[in-house]
Enzyme design. Structure first.
Site, PDB file in Angstrom:
ATOM      1  N   GLY A   1      -5.660  -0.997   1.698  1.00 53.90           N
ATOM      2  CA  GLY A   1      -5.015  -2.281   1.821  1.00 53.90           C
ATOM      3  C   GLY A   1      -5.986  -3.449   1.814  1.00 53.90           C
TER       4      GLY A   1
ATOM      5  N   GLU B   1      -6.962   7.514  -0.730  1.00 56.73           N
ATOM      6  CA  GLU B   1      -5.605   8.024  -0.461  1.00 56.73           C
ATOM      7  C   GLU B   1      -5.473   9.511  -0.719  1.00 56.73           C
ATOM      8  OE1 GLU B   1      -5.337   3.692  -0.700  1.00 56.73           O
ATOM      9  OE2 GLU B   1      -6.308   5.210  -1.944  1.00 56.73           O
TER      10      GLU B   1
ATOM     11  N   GLY C   1      -4.549  -0.168   5.523  1.00 58.28           N
ATOM     12  CA  GLY C   1      -3.261  -0.548   6.073  1.00 58.28           C
ATOM     13  C   GLY C   1      -2.941   0.193   7.352  1.00 58.28           C
TER      14      GLY C   1
ATOM     15  N   ASP D   1      -2.344   2.530  -4.198  1.00 61.37           N
ATOM     16  CA  ASP D   1      -1.249   1.578  -4.404  1.00 61.37           C
ATOM     17  C   ASP D   1      -1.818   0.160  -4.437  1.00 61.37           C
ATOM     18  OD1 ASP D   1      -1.893   1.811  -1.654  1.00 61.37           O
ATOM     19  OD2 ASP D   1       0.082   1.134  -1.026  1.00 61.37           O
TER      20      ASP D   1
END
Length: 366
Positions: free
Chosen positions: A122, A145, A71, A153
């Site tokens: 992402g 992450e 992302g 996530d």
């Protein structure tokens, strides 16, 4: 005029229907997912879902290096630090991203994800939602992450729980890199089709008839599948070790076991080194999210991930992690806590304070 960051086209099929093709078109940034890309793709998917001529959808990344490497963490950094002057960007970004991911998981037409090359963060959120997820021999998947102070996530709180016992927690804590064989073994990909067959697969789909779209897609993809081309997987090879390392009552205990492990294996060693240098707070957030969503729905996971991700921007280590890795590139983040064992429970609890009442949550309609 610069090109749009996503290319859209349609291809005619043998029975006068059409294939919708979306190509993430930012190869210089490894197709990292900007908010503009999210919005463009969301709108086009809605149009194609409602268009009776569109019978299937194909999603891929431009270039030979990556499907999507993650992302827009640089955009998040600029918002967190005040550089962009857009304090609301994290909420808008994560809301749009998770809504798109949920759309993919629930898409009403056959959706093929060509997960070639790097698939991270992402990008894995996009791939995980596909009905037909294709890995190639070049596929490299990770949720790193732990290295930037976020947490896994994009629905990972849900899908990591659906892997063999302990594996999801290990991947969340270590950011372990996976290849095509691992992806298939863990349910992150459905098939392996060699990289060089991409054009042939597309031509075969165009030659097909789609009275039964799902069956047609399965047949075409099966015809080009070559699992023998997959590299040696790592996760199932080390499954016993992984499960023993994370068979723990807390994140602190699991991290202690992983970092203290001395098995002479290159893959395991890289994972424990990444964890040892990673964000202590991330380890706790990842562990707790997996506990909280062990039996919940995908929609519930996305709603709480939105809350937690925005909180990570407001009070976490994300800005420092991005600074060290991508802005200053000194590779030496100064985390708020010295190690996992020193993170107080109240610091973790603060991240789970709701930002919105249930009736006004931005993802309440999922």
């Amino acid at each position: 005029m610069s090109e749009l960051p996503i290319k859209f086209q349609t291809l005619a099929t043998n029975d006068a229907r059409r294939i919708g093709v979306a190509t993430l078109n930012a190869p210089k940034s490894l197709n990292a997912l900007s908010l503009e890309m999210i919005d463009l793709l969301s709108d086009k998917l809605a149009d194609w879902a409602a268009d009776p001529e569109i019978v299937i959808v194909w999603l891929e990344g431009a270039g030979d290096k990556a499907f999507c490497a993650g992302g827009d963490v640089v955009g998040l950094y600029r918002a967190i630090t005040g550089e962009s002057g857009d304090d609301d960007f994290p909420t808008r970004y994560f809301t749009a991203e998770y809504r798109l991911d949920y759309t993919l998981h629930t898409y009403p037409k056959p959706l093929i994800i060509w997960g070639d090359g790097i698939v991270m963060g992402g990008g894995l959120g996009l791939m995980a939602g596909g009905g037909h997820r294709v890995a190639t021999e070049t596929t490299r998947i990770a949720m790193p992450e732990i290295t930037i102070g976020l947490y896994p996530d994009i629905g990972a709180s849900w899908f990591l729980n659906r892997m063999p016992t302990g594996v999801g927690a290990y991947l969340a804590l270590t950011g372990a890199q996976l290849n095509a064989r691992d992806a298939i073994d863990l349910g992150l990909a459905d098939r392996l089709i060699p990289h060089e067959y991409r054009d042939e697969v597309m031509k075969a789909l165009a030659r097909a008839s789609f009275d039964a779209p799902e069956a047609t897609v399965r047949t075409v993809l099966h015809d080009y599948e070559e699992r023998s081309r997959a590299p040696q997987g790592q996760v199932m090879l080390h499954l016993d070790a992984i499960q023993s390392l994370v068979d723990a009552a807390s994140a602190t205990e699991a991290v202690k076991r992983i970092v203290g492990d001395n098995r002479a294996d290159e893959w395991l060693a890289a994972n424990r080194q990444r964890l040892a240098a990673g964000c202590p707070l991330t380890a706790h957030l990842a562990w707790r999210m997996l506990e909280r969503h062990r039996h919940g729905s995908l929609a519930q996971a996305f709603r709480e991930e939105l809350n937690l991700s925005v909180q990570c921007c407001r009070q976490g280590d994300l800005a420092e992690g991005v600074r060290a890795l991508l802005i200053d590139k000194d590779k030496s983040p100064r985390w708020r806590h010295a190690d996992v064992a020193s993170v107080p429970d109240e610091d973790i609890d603060a991240f789970f304070t709701p930002l919105w009442p249930a009736q006004s949550h931005p993802l309440r309609d999922l």
